[in-house]
Design a protein around this motif. Structure first.
Motif, PDB file in Angstrom:
ATOM      1  N   TYR A 354       0.742  -0.895  -0.057  1.00  0.00           N
ATOM      2  CA  TYR A 354      -0.039  -0.037   0.014  1.00  0.00           C
ATOM      3  C   TYR A 354       0.988   1.272  -0.141  1.00  0.00           C
ATOM      4  CZ  TYR A 354      -3.325   3.381   2.312  1.00  0.00           C
ATOM      5  OH  TYR A 354      -4.133   4.278   2.553  1.00  0.00           O
ATOM      6  N   TYR A 355       1.841   1.345   0.737  1.00  0.00           N
ATOM      7  CA  TYR A 355       2.650   2.656   0.833  1.00  0.00           C
ATOM      8  C   TYR A 355       3.879   2.539  -0.257  1.00  0.00           C
ATOM      9  CZ  TYR A 355       0.777   4.010   5.108  1.00  0.00           C
ATOM     10  OH  TYR A 355      -0.042   4.380   6.305  1.00  0.00           O
ATOM     11  N   ALA A 356       4.036   1.319  -0.691  1.00  0.00           N
ATOM     12  CA  ALA A 356       4.949   1.451  -1.996  1.00  0.00           C
ATOM     13  C   ALA A 356       3.975   2.171  -3.084  1.00  0.00           C
ATOM     14  CB  ALA A 356       5.477   0.063  -2.726  1.00  0.00           C
ATOM     15  N   VAL A 357       2.766   1.879  -3.252  1.00  0.00           N
ATOM     16  CA  VAL A 357       2.152   2.844  -4.173  1.00  0.00           C
ATOM     17  C   VAL A 357       2.063   4.369  -3.813  1.00  0.00           C
ATOM     18  CG1 VAL A 357      -0.229   2.951  -5.029  1.00  0.00           C
ATOM     19  CG2 VAL A 357       0.794   0.726  -4.650  1.00  0.00           C
ATOM     20  N   ALA A 358       1.887   4.404  -2.542  1.00  0.00           N
ATOM     21  CA  ALA A 358       1.828   5.851  -2.127  1.00  0.00           C
ATOM     22  C   ALA A 358       3.097   6.675  -2.467  1.00  0.00           C
ATOM     23  CB  ALA A 358       1.482   5.888  -0.494  1.00  0.00           C
ATOM     24  N   ASN A 359       4.290   6.248  -2.122  1.00  0.00           N
ATOM     25  CA  ASN A 359       5.574   6.743  -2.601  1.00  0.00           C
ATOM     26  C   ASN A 359       5.631   6.754  -4.082  1.00  0.00           C
ATOM     27  OD1 ASN A 359       7.334   7.135  -0.242  1.00  0.00           O
ATOM     28  ND2 ASN A 359       6.593   5.081   0.290  1.00  0.00           N
ATOM     29  N   ALA A 360       5.192   5.659  -4.764  1.00  0.00           N
ATOM     30  CA  ALA A 360       5.200   5.963  -6.427  1.00  0.00           C
ATOM     31  C   ALA A 360       4.285   7.061  -6.830  1.00  0.00           C
ATOM     32  CB  ALA A 360       4.738   4.533  -6.764  1.00  0.00           C
ATOM     33  N   ALA A 361       3.142   7.139  -6.111  1.00  0.00           N
ATOM     34  CA  ALA A 361       2.325   8.264  -6.553  1.00  0.00           C
ATOM     35  C   ALA A 361       3.034   9.585  -6.165  1.00  0.00           C
ATOM     36  CB  ALA A 361       1.037   8.200  -5.749  1.00  0.00           C
ATOM     37  N   ALA A 362       3.653   9.738  -4.607  1.00  0.00           N
ATOM     38  CA  ALA A 362       4.407  10.993  -4.339  1.00  0.00           C
ATOM     39  C   ALA A 362       5.476  11.399  -5.516  1.00  0.00           C
ATOM     40  CB  ALA A 362       5.008  11.023  -3.022  1.00  0.00           C
ATOM     41  N   PRO A 377      10.799   9.727  -1.457  1.00  0.00           N
ATOM     42  CA  PRO A 377       9.871   8.424  -2.047  1.00  0.00           C
ATOM     43  C   PRO A 377      10.716   7.452  -2.731  1.00  0.00           C
ATOM     44  CG  PRO A 377       9.631  10.332  -3.593  1.00  0.00           C
ATOM     45  CD  PRO A 377      10.410  10.908  -2.419  1.00  0.00           C
ATOM     46  N   VAL A 378      11.679   7.662  -3.136  1.00  0.00           N
ATOM     47  CA  VAL A 378      12.527   6.369  -3.709  1.00  0.00           C
ATOM     48  C   VAL A 378      13.018   5.389  -2.544  1.00  0.00           C
ATOM     49  CG1 VAL A 378      14.859   5.934  -4.832  1.00  0.00           C
ATOM     50  CG2 VAL A 378      13.415   7.685  -5.903  1.00  0.00           C
ATOM     51  N   VAL A 379      13.434   6.406  -1.571  1.00  0.00           N
ATOM     52  CA  VAL A 379      13.629   5.424  -0.355  1.00  0.00           C
ATOM     53  C   VAL A 379      12.554   4.666   0.053  1.00  0.00           C
ATOM     54  CG1 VAL A 379      14.677   5.214   1.903  1.00  0.00           C
ATOM     55  CG2 VAL A 379      15.881   6.652   0.450  1.00  0.00           C
ATOM     56  N   GLY A 380      11.427   5.341   0.126  1.00  0.00           N
ATOM     57  CA  GLY A 380      10.284   4.714   0.741  1.00  0.00           C
ATOM     58  C   GLY A 380       9.686   3.655  -0.306  1.00  0.00           C
ATOM     59  N   ILE A 381       9.698   3.577  -1.566  1.00  0.00           N
ATOM     60  CA  ILE A 381       9.360   2.505  -2.384  1.00  0.00           C
ATOM     61  C   ILE A 381      10.408   1.258  -2.373  1.00  0.00           C
ATOM     62  CG2 ILE A 381       9.370   1.682  -4.731  1.00  0.00           C
ATOM     63  CD1 ILE A 381       8.670   4.569  -5.367  1.00  0.00           C
ATOM     64  N   SER A 382      11.767   1.621  -2.124  1.00  0.00           N
ATOM     65  CA  SER A 382      12.732   0.699  -1.951  1.00  0.00           C
ATOM     66  C   SER A 382      12.626  -0.146  -0.823  1.00  0.00           C
ATOM     67  CB  SER A 382      14.197   1.054  -2.250  1.00  0.00           C
ATOM     68  OG  SER A 382      14.115   1.899  -3.464  1.00  0.00           O
ATOM     69  N   GLY A 383      12.401   0.811   0.385  1.00  0.00           N
ATOM     70  CA  GLY A 383      12.310   0.078   1.735  1.00  0.00           C
ATOM     71  C   GLY A 383      10.902  -0.827   1.822  1.00  0.00           C
TER      72      GLY A 383
END
Length: 420
Positions: A354-362, A377-383
């Protein structure tokens, strides 16, 4: 227009910054402190604090991305809305699907926590009663729910303060490093971080209440980092106290770790207080979880990604009453088969995606839309993707199956949405 006038979707804007922070804390502190530390310690061992730090970094990136998106799209539904707006209909649907299914499992786990602490021999009946009572409370309006959560959080923080003092003063175990000087287990730290992420996911509840917050473009970006910062401070203090009292192995094997911690630290008289506090915290988490899941169901029904009719708003109380009842019924059904530790892993997988999608949207936000520095957001998606991959195999397989079903549901409903 009055600050409390209904939003365009018909929901009343009654929550201020303090209320929004409390709703997020009710979801985070109740779920994490009393449920996630034991399985995380089993994975990370003496490096539990390192796992907590990794989870906090990923959670911070997610929180910042969610805050910017929530300010841009102050609607019920959270990443379901952001994914549709920024990435396309399928991604929004999958985000909402993962949130609803994963968090419904979390609701069942929290309800069972209430039952296990209050009446171990009657855990399931007590859990069912808790779900019914809190669903009824939500039906009377989100403002009353926020007031109840404020009281619960106050009680829980007092209990946790007592746990921290007892553990720090009476404990003698190692706080950092694996027993016997063993080297750090990187995979175990990542798996522990993935399990601990379950404890940080409560700030999503703030974003999913976008249509019920006063001045959401200012309130939501303020409330999310405040709630996250308070929760991280509490988690770190409790983790240090529990490790000092029990050691990594003792913490990993304790069915009620904080009760065991105060007993081991020589403050056994606090054990009943901790048990009551655990049940109270789980009630607060369950209240906030039902609130957030029902708002996502409401938004997905409004977008015809879930059955029509669940987007109804009560004419007097201005709450999505059918969505709330549907979520309550689903949670009661899951209580009959839920297992707390498995539910944590399953929920963590769904929420990390869910949050990977949020970071991709951001990542798609422009500067004039409040874009974050790209590394966030890049660190967010990867993490998110890394932590999801390191979760227990059963949680990963179950999560992948759930998302595959969600994709089929999206494909089957294309015709209905096209005719709107």
């Amino acid at each position: 227009m009055s600050p409390t006038d209904p939003s365009p979707g018909g929901l009343a804007r009654r929550l201020g910054t303090g209320d929004a922070v409390v709703v997020g804390l009710g979801a985070m502190i109740g779920a994490g402190v009393f449920a996630a530390f034991a399985p995380a310690a089993a994975a990370a061992g003496g490096w539990l604090l390192a796992a907590l730090g990794v989870a906090a970094v990923v959670a911070y990136c997610n929180a910042m991305s969610s805050a910017r998106l929530a300010a841009r799209y102050p609607e019920s539904g959270g990443t379901y809305v952001y994914g549709r707006q920024r990435l396309g209909d399928l991604w929004g649907h999958l985000a909402g699907w993962g949130f609803v299914v994963g968090k419904t499992a979390s609701c069942a786990a929290m309800a069972l926590t209430v039952g296990s602490y209050l009446a171990p021999g009657y855990a399931r009946p007590v859990a069912v009663a808790a779900v019914v009572a809190l669903t009824a409370l939500n039906l009377f309006g989100v403002h009353r729910s926020a007031l109840a959560t404020r009281i619960i959080i106050g009680v829980v923080l007092v209990v946790l303060a007592a746990v921290v003092v007892a553990g720090l003063l009476g404990g003698t175990g190692p706080v950092v490093g694996a027993a016997g000087g063993a080297p750090v287990d990187g995979w175990g730290v990542l798996q522990g971080a993935g399990l601990l992420f379950f404890a940080f996911a409560g700030y999503a509840r703030i974003a999913t209440l976008g249509e019920e917050v006063r001045d959401p473009r200012r309130t939501i970006p303020q409330a999310i980092p405040i709630a996250l910062g308070i929760a991280l401070t509490v988690y770190a203090l409790v983790a240090i106290a529990a490790l000092r009292a029990l050691g990594p192995a003792g913490l990993a094997g304790a069915p009620a770790p904080l009760a065991a911690a105060v007993s081991q630290a020589g403050a056994g008289w606090l054990t009943p207080v901790v048990r009551i506090g655990a049940a109270t915290a789980a009630l607060g988490a369950l209240l906030a979880l039902i609130l957030g899941v029902s708002r996502t169901v409401f938004a997905m029904s409004r977008g015809r990604h879930l059955p029509a009719g669940l987007d109804a708003v009560h004419p007097r109380r201005q709450v999505p009453h059918r969505a709330e009842i549907a979520v309550g019924v689903a949670v009661v059904a899951l209580v009959c088969v839920a297992d707390l530790r498995e539910a944590i892993g399953f929920s963590s997988f769904g929420v990390l995606i869910y949050y990977a999608v949020a970071n991709a949207a951001a990542l798609t936000l422009r500067r004039d839309e409040g874009a974050l520095p790209k590394p966030v957001p890049v660190v967010g998606i990867s993490g998110c993707l890394l932590l999801a991959a390191t979760l227990p195999g059963t949680a990963v397989l179950a999560g992948l199956a759930v998302f595959a079903v969600g994709a089929v549901v999206w494909w089957a409903g294309r015709g209905v949405r096209a005719r709107r």
